[in-house]
Write an enzyme that holds these catalytic residues in place. Structure first.
Site, PDB file in Angstrom:
ATOM      1  N   SER A 247       1.976  -8.244 -28.676  1.00  0.00           N
ATOM      2  CA  SER A 247       0.695  -7.587 -28.051  1.00  0.00           C
ATOM      3  C   SER A 247       0.658  -8.436 -26.853  1.00  0.00           C
ATOM      4  CB  SER A 247      -0.600  -7.842 -28.616  1.00  0.00           C
ATOM      5  OG  SER A 247      -1.005  -9.216 -28.757  1.00  0.00           O
ATOM      6  N   LYS A 248      -0.430  -8.121 -25.932  1.00  0.00           N
ATOM      7  CA  LYS A 248      -0.627  -8.709 -24.567  1.00  0.00           C
ATOM      8  C   LYS A 248      -0.596  -9.960 -24.460  1.00  0.00           C
ATOM      9  CE  LYS A 248      -3.454  -5.468 -24.838  1.00  0.00           C
ATOM     10  NZ  LYS A 248      -4.603  -4.709 -25.394  1.00  0.00           N
ATOM     11  N   ARG A 249      -1.043 -10.766 -25.680  1.00  0.00           N
ATOM     12  CA  ARG A 249      -0.836 -12.365 -25.810  1.00  0.00           C
ATOM     13  C   ARG A 249       0.488 -12.804 -25.518  1.00  0.00           C
ATOM     14  NH1 ARG A 249      -2.491 -11.083 -30.414  1.00  0.00           N
ATOM     15  NH2 ARG A 249      -1.117 -12.909 -31.302  1.00  0.00           N
ATOM     16  N   HIS A 250       1.337 -11.732 -25.790  1.00  0.00           N
ATOM     17  CA  HIS A 250       2.860 -12.536 -25.656  1.00  0.00           C
ATOM     18  C   HIS A 250       3.627 -12.259 -24.525  1.00  0.00           C
ATOM     19  CE1 HIS A 250       2.187 -11.375 -30.105  1.00  0.00           C
ATOM     20  NE2 HIS A 250       2.581 -12.795 -30.095  1.00  0.00           N
TER      21      HIS A 250
END
Length: 483
Positions: A247-250
């Site tokens: 997800s965006k966190r990655h």
RNA sequence: GGCCCCAUCGUCUAGCGGUUAGGACAUCACUCUUUCAAGGUGGAGACACGGGUUCGAUUCCCGUUGGGGCCGCCA
């Protein structure tokens, strides 16, 4: 019109975020399956969530698919344009007693659900609206109370076969009466998906495992509507390095971020194809033709896979390395401009020179944007000098040597690698020193780097004037500092 | 809390009852080279655990553990 035996698959994205790497792989697997079977790949935009869907996202998805080369044979169809169709099916379910109106307020239910979950209790809709008396119902109707439609889940286990996961079973008790149509008259995912997959003649539903829990609900809808079911294949998830769903966190998970960094679509396709699928032999770099030939849903590994960016970079580097100079030049063009290495109008003028640079840098690029990191000094004067390299090679002896040799360089009329090398070899021989004692400092002075292509071709490509100018600057700076 | 899915080197994977458990990325040596890179050679590195079934389990079954996903009037 669809043939009886024709394979028809679809990519059904919802245009609510950027185009995710995971969606790209799902699209790819659908596309590969369609191409392998000479079937049809259909694009359907699932935009029943009116608030969250956007026009820009639809374009991003189309751009992403186009970039990867995943051409679609039909569509894009838009669910938002098919509302009356869904309403017909919902009405049929209500008429047959497979669905019922629910007058509950979603905020109220949400509160109940949250409270239950907080207390580590499971929660399921208790069918309170199904049990409404005729009078209660009449009152709510009279008051024009908003109503959604719920599916009445029958009391028997649901079983279906998944191509990747084999048989999946789920008890009726574990499925709640889910909403099939919102208060605003727009159907929800499960209903719209089933109706469309049926109406569009989809034979194989290939999607991510996160949907596997939706599938029993959809199976019930097929049965209640008395529609033929497609085959299902649920793909493993792509995980980040922390083993959580990508997800965006990655960081970079948007397909376009990879395009911007200079990954090649064919490398992307090759890599993504192998993330969860294997042809069964040891071949990794494969042409698209071969991937299509070998692709099979049966060889999909059911286990989730962690996204390994290093391997993607390696593979991309392999594709770059195998390219012709001309091909690399063409791919590099937009990057030359964006990185302000070459002006648009110089691209063709300097073609021969750029082609040579492509040739010498080819095996040093993992991604196209590496051209800046690895070869900026060829193009512009504002490149950085590696400080430790300078420290290592900058001293009285190397400065004297370089200064003396620059006089010789200056006299070379045809400034090519061959002549430069001959001059240098002769010079160091006269001096009685090994060639490397001049080669290394010279490279650092002219390019700012310790490594790179062969020094002589490097000097040739930088050009006589700029080589001499850079050497002069180095000498000047050195003398200013050291008297 | 409920349900579902999954389990071979650090990572991606091959394996479909008997293998010195194979390959790729990454990593470490060595090699080639004016340097870096690329290339070549080699090394280290895995069947989560416990029960079965079987003459024999990485492989089949069950459990445990671990990881993941879902539990929206999102998809």
């Amino acid at each position: 019109m669809k043939k009886d035996s024709e394979v028809r698959v679809r990519m059904a994205p919802s245009p609510t975020g950027f185009f995710h790497l995971g969606s790209a792989r799902t699209a790819l697997y659908n596309w590969l399956f369609a191409r392998h079977h000479q079937g049809k790949f259909i694009l359907r935009v699932e935009d029943t969530d009116v608030q969250r869907s956007s026009k820009e996202m639809i374009q991003t998805i189309l751009d992403g698919l186009t970039w990867l080369g995943l051409n679609w044979d039909e569509g894009p169809y838009f669910q938002s344009e098919r509302l009356s169709t869904y309403q017909r099916y919902v009405q049929e379910l209500i008429d047959k007693g497979y669905a019922y109106y629910c007058y509950c307020r979603s905020e109220d239910l949400m509160k109940e659900r949250e409270a239950a979950l907080r207390n580590k209790q499971s929660w399921k809709y208790d069918r309170r609206c199904l049990r409404l008396s005729a009078r209660e119902r009449e009152e709510k109707e009279k008051a024009h109370q908003p109503r959604a439609v719920r599916f009445l889940v029958p009391d028997h286990p649901v079983v279906f076969n998944d191509i990747v996961h084999k048989e999946i079973k789920r008890d009726a008790a574990d499925i709640e009466d889910f909403i099939i149509m919102r208060q605003n008259g727009v159907p929800t995912y499960n209903l719209a998906c089933v109706v469309d997959d049926y109406e569009m003649g989809i034979t194989h539903v290939i999607r991510a495992v996160e949907h596997i829990t939706n599938t029993p609900k959809q199976v019930l809808l097929y049965e209640a509507l008395n529609l033929p079911k497609p085959e299902f294949a649920h793909l493993p998830l792509i995980l980040g390095e922390d083993r959580k769903k990508l997800s965006k966190r990655h960081g970079a998970v948007s397909l376009m971020a990879y395009q911007e960094r200079g990954f090649l679509p064919e490398a992307m396709v090759n890599f993504l194809a192998l993330l969860g699928w294997s042809p069964g032999d040891d071949q990794e770099i494969m042409s698209l033709k071969r991937i299509i030939e070998r692709f099979s849903l049966k060889r999909i590994n059911p286990a989730n896979a962690i996204f390994d960016q290093q391997k993607l970079e390696w593979m991309n580097g392999q594709y770059i390395y195998q390219m012709s100079d001309q091909e690399l030049f063409d791919r590099l063009k937009p990057f030359f401009i964006r990185l302000k290495l070459v002006a648009q109008e110089d691209l063709e003028k300097k073609r021969e020179w750029l082609l040579k640079i492509c040739k010498v840098l080819k095996k040093r690029l993992k991604v196209l944007t590496d051209i800046d990191k690895v070869g900026r000094y060829f193009f512009v004067e504002d490149f950085e000098y590696d400080k430790t390299a300078l420290e290592k090679h900058l001293n009285k002896k190397t400065i004297d040597l370089t200064e003396e040799f620059s006089l010789i360089l200056n006299k070379i009329s045809d400034f090519n690698a061959r002549n430069i090398e001959d001059s240098l070899r002769e010079f160091v021989q006269q001096k009685g020193i090994p060639a490397r004692e001049l080669i290394h400092p010279l490279r650092v002075f002219v390019t700012g780097k310790e490594g790179g292509p062969g020094l002589f071709e490097t000097l040739e490509l930088v050009g006589k004037e700029r080589c001499l100018m850079r050497i002069k600057n180095i000498i000047k700076n050195y003398e200013e500092k050291n008297g």
